[in-house]
Design a protein around this motif. Structure first.
Motif, PDB file in Angstrom:
ATOM      1  N   ASN A 234       0.828  -1.197   0.000  1.00 30.11           N
ATOM      2  CA  ASN A 234       0.000   0.000   0.000  1.00 30.11           C
ATOM      3  C   ASN A 234       0.868   1.255   0.000  1.00 30.11           C
ATOM      4  OD1 ASN A 234      -2.134  -2.012   1.306  1.00 30.11           O
ATOM      5  ND2 ASN A 234      -3.241  -0.186   0.655  1.00 30.11           N
ATOM      6  N   GLU A 235       0.311   2.333  -0.529  1.00 34.17           N
ATOM      7  CA  GLU A 235       1.036   3.599  -0.556  1.00 34.17           C
ATOM      8  C   GLU A 235       1.243   4.121   0.863  1.00 34.17           C
ATOM      9  OE1 GLU A 235       0.472   8.206  -2.123  1.00 34.17           O
ATOM     10  OE2 GLU A 235      -0.982   6.658  -2.683  1.00 34.17           O
ATOM     11  N   LYS A 247      -2.261   4.630   2.939  1.00 34.89           N
ATOM     12  CA  LYS A 247      -3.450   5.118   2.243  1.00 34.89           C
ATOM     13  C   LYS A 247      -4.153   3.922   1.612  1.00 34.89           C
ATOM     14  CE  LYS A 247      -4.796   8.250  -1.536  1.00 34.89           C
ATOM     15  NZ  LYS A 247      -4.259   9.169  -2.584  1.00 34.89           N
ATOM     16  N   THR A 248      -5.447   3.784   1.876  1.00 31.62           N
ATOM     17  CA  THR A 248      -6.203   2.654   1.342  1.00 31.62           C
ATOM     18  C   THR A 248      -7.666   3.038   1.192  1.00 31.62           C
ATOM     19  OG1 THR A 248      -6.651   0.286   1.625  1.00 31.62           O
ATOM     20  CG2 THR A 248      -6.698   1.638   3.603  1.00 31.62           C
ATOM     21  N   LYS A 249      -8.495   2.061   0.840  1.00 32.10           N
ATOM     22  CA  LYS A 249      -9.908   2.331   0.582  1.00 32.10           C
ATOM     23  C   LYS A 249     -10.778   1.593   1.594  1.00 32.10           C
ATOM     24  CE  LYS A 249     -12.832   2.961  -3.510  1.00 32.10           C
ATOM     25  NZ  LYS A 249     -12.962   2.672  -4.956  1.00 32.10           N
ATOM     26  N   TYR A 250     -11.855   2.276   1.999  1.00 32.23           N
ATOM     27  CA  TYR A 250     -12.802   1.683   2.945  1.00 32.23           C
ATOM     28  C   TYR A 250     -14.199   2.228   2.645  1.00 32.23           C
ATOM     29  CZ  TYR A 250     -15.281   0.901   7.369  1.00 32.23           C
ATOM     30  OH  TYR A 250     -16.196   0.536   8.315  1.00 32.23           O
ATOM     31  N   LEU A 251     -15.132   1.327   2.305  1.00 30.60           N
ATOM     32  CA  LEU A 251     -16.516   1.712   2.009  1.00 30.60           C
ATOM     33  C   LEU A 251     -16.578   2.821   0.952  1.00 30.60           C
ATOM     34  CD1 LEU A 251     -18.087   1.731   5.599  1.00 30.60           C
ATOM     35  CD2 LEU A 251     -18.177  -0.086   3.888  1.00 30.60           C
ATOM     36  N   ASP A 252     -15.874   2.623  -0.143  1.00 33.04           N
ATOM     37  CA  ASP A 252     -15.894   3.561  -1.284  1.00 33.04           C
ATOM     38  C   ASP A 252     -15.350   4.938  -0.932  1.00 33.04           C
ATOM     39  OD1 ASP A 252     -17.029   1.630  -2.951  1.00 33.04           O
ATOM     40  OD2 ASP A 252     -19.057   2.121  -2.274  1.00 33.04           O
ATOM     41  N   THR A 256      -6.919   6.802   5.748  1.00 36.27           N
ATOM     42  CA  THR A 256      -5.556   6.509   6.161  1.00 36.27           C
ATOM     43  C   THR A 256      -5.605   5.542   7.338  1.00 36.27           C
ATOM     44  OG1 THR A 256      -5.491   8.382   7.700  1.00 36.27           O
ATOM     45  CG2 THR A 256      -4.720   8.776   5.461  1.00 36.27           C
ATOM     46  N   VAL A 257      -4.619   4.666   7.377  1.00 36.57           N
ATOM     47  CA  VAL A 257      -4.483   3.732   8.491  1.00 36.57           C
ATOM     48  C   VAL A 257      -3.123   3.985   9.120  1.00 36.57           C
ATOM     49  CG1 VAL A 257      -4.465   1.332   9.216  1.00 36.57           C
ATOM     50  CG2 VAL A 257      -5.906   2.032   7.302  1.00 36.57           C
ATOM     51  N   LYS A 258      -3.132   4.538  10.341  1.00 33.84           N
ATOM     52  CA  LYS A 258      -1.896   4.866  11.037  1.00 33.84           C
ATOM     53  C   LYS A 258      -1.472   3.708  11.921  1.00 33.84           C
ATOM     54  CE  LYS A 258      -2.688   9.858  11.140  1.00 33.84           C
ATOM     55  NZ  LYS A 258      -2.789  11.071  12.003  1.00 33.84           N
TER      56      LYS A 258
END
Length: 342
Positions: A234-235, A247-252, A256-258
């Protein structure tokens, strides 16, 4: 006990005075919670009971007198069995369940309240038996007496009465819970957030939630985010002190996931140390505070196959606070800095 004439503030702050004040507050809260909890059933059952034959009224009153939690759902079962369906077997099944519940102590009822709810729902025609929401598929009177909000508030009052009971052993037992039992109570306490009930009850339940979350290192399962994929591919939009922000996708939507801690530290222990802060953060709503969408947990992450625990937040852009302030195109720096501190 009255304040002596000319008593100083130091005297009022003495341990004896403080203990008396706390005990007085405990008693007042308990009395208030107890009186309030009785209104749910009385308000809804009185019109119904007055319309029943005397013999049936006595049997139904006996069943209703044993209610401790889920009062309106229990009343819906009674109404369904006596008016909608006129089925003595359903009433007998409810009476048997209440006999079994009467043998349990107060804390066990809280720990097992979801099982009690499921058992009550099994006595009603329900269109969604495996769902958290309830849709009673009866065209009679029973759906009219059922109120999930009132039942949730009744459960909150029941827990509040335990926490303010003269026998402080209940409060001590709740705050010493660990493992699955702590998880069950924390989930229940978190479900009370947002209830429009007495302020002192809301404060008491929230204080208990935060204290138990901190001592047990367990967070509400309602905060767990599912459906996110994060890997070393992932970026990474930021990295500082060994902590990556993915940086990713969640529910369209982009999020960010720290990562909560570096690979050199124990993720679970780091997470346990900040559970209380995360619970507080999850309830905040302010223009200058970014929203916590939840907690993401993934085992066997990356090449080191370690636990990955991350905080999920909305993605607000490819910039940091420092880069925003230093940017030529940024807002007026003084106004921006002042706005940040508000």
């Amino acid at each position: 006990m009255t304040q002596p004439y000319g008593a100083t503030n130091d005297a009022l702050r003495s341990p004896t005075t403080g203990q008396f004040a706390m005990e007085t507050q405990r008693k007042e809260r308990y009395r208030s919670f107890d009186e309030h909890s009785k209104t749910f059933l009385v308000d809804r059952s009185s019109p119904f009971l007055s319309s029943l034959p005397k013999r049936l009224n006595k049997d139904v009153s006996r069943v209703l007198s044993g209610i401790k939690i889920y009062p309106t759902l229990t009343l819906a079962v009674v109404v369904h069995a006596t008016i909608c369906q006129k089925n003595q077997e359903t009433l007998d099944a409810l009476s048997l369940a209440q006999t079994e519940w009467a043998e349990k102590d107060a804390l066990s009822l809280v720990l097992e309240h979801q099982l009690m709810r499921s058992r009550l729902l099994s006595l009603l025609p329900n269109e969604r038996p495996n769902s958290d929401s309830v849709a009673i598929s009866c065209h009679g009177t029973c759906p009219d007496v059922f109120s999930p909000t009132n039942d949730l508030e009744a459960l909150a009052l029941y827990v509040g009465k335990l926490l303010t009971n003269a026998d402080t052993i209940w409060q001590e037992r709740i705050l010493s819970l660990q493992g699955d039992d702590a998880q069950s109570v924390i989930d229940t306490l978190y479900s009370f957030e947002g209830l429009r009930t007495q302020q002192d009850l809301r404060e008491l339940l929230r204080e208990t939630l935060l204290e138990l979350a901190k001592s047990s290192g367990i967070y509400p399962r309602q905060l767990l985010v599912q459906g996110i994929e994060v890997s070393e591919y992932n970026e990474i939009i930021s990295a500082y002190s060994g902590l990556e922000v993915y940086k990713t996708k969640y529910l369209d939507r982009m999020v960010t996931v720290k990562k909560l801690c570096s690979s050199k530290t124990n993720s679970r222990e780091a997470f346990k140390g900040c559970v209380k802060d995360l619970v507080v953060w999850s309830r905040l709503s302010h223009p200058n505070v970014i929203t916590l969408l939840g907690v993401f947990i993934q085992a066997d992450f990356g090449y080191e196959k370690s636990d990955f625990i991350g905080l999920v937040e909305p993605f607000i852009g490819d910039f940091s606070l420092n880069s925003l302030i230093r940017s030529r195109n940024a807002y007026d720096k003084d106004s921006l800095s002042l706005d940040i501190t508000r």
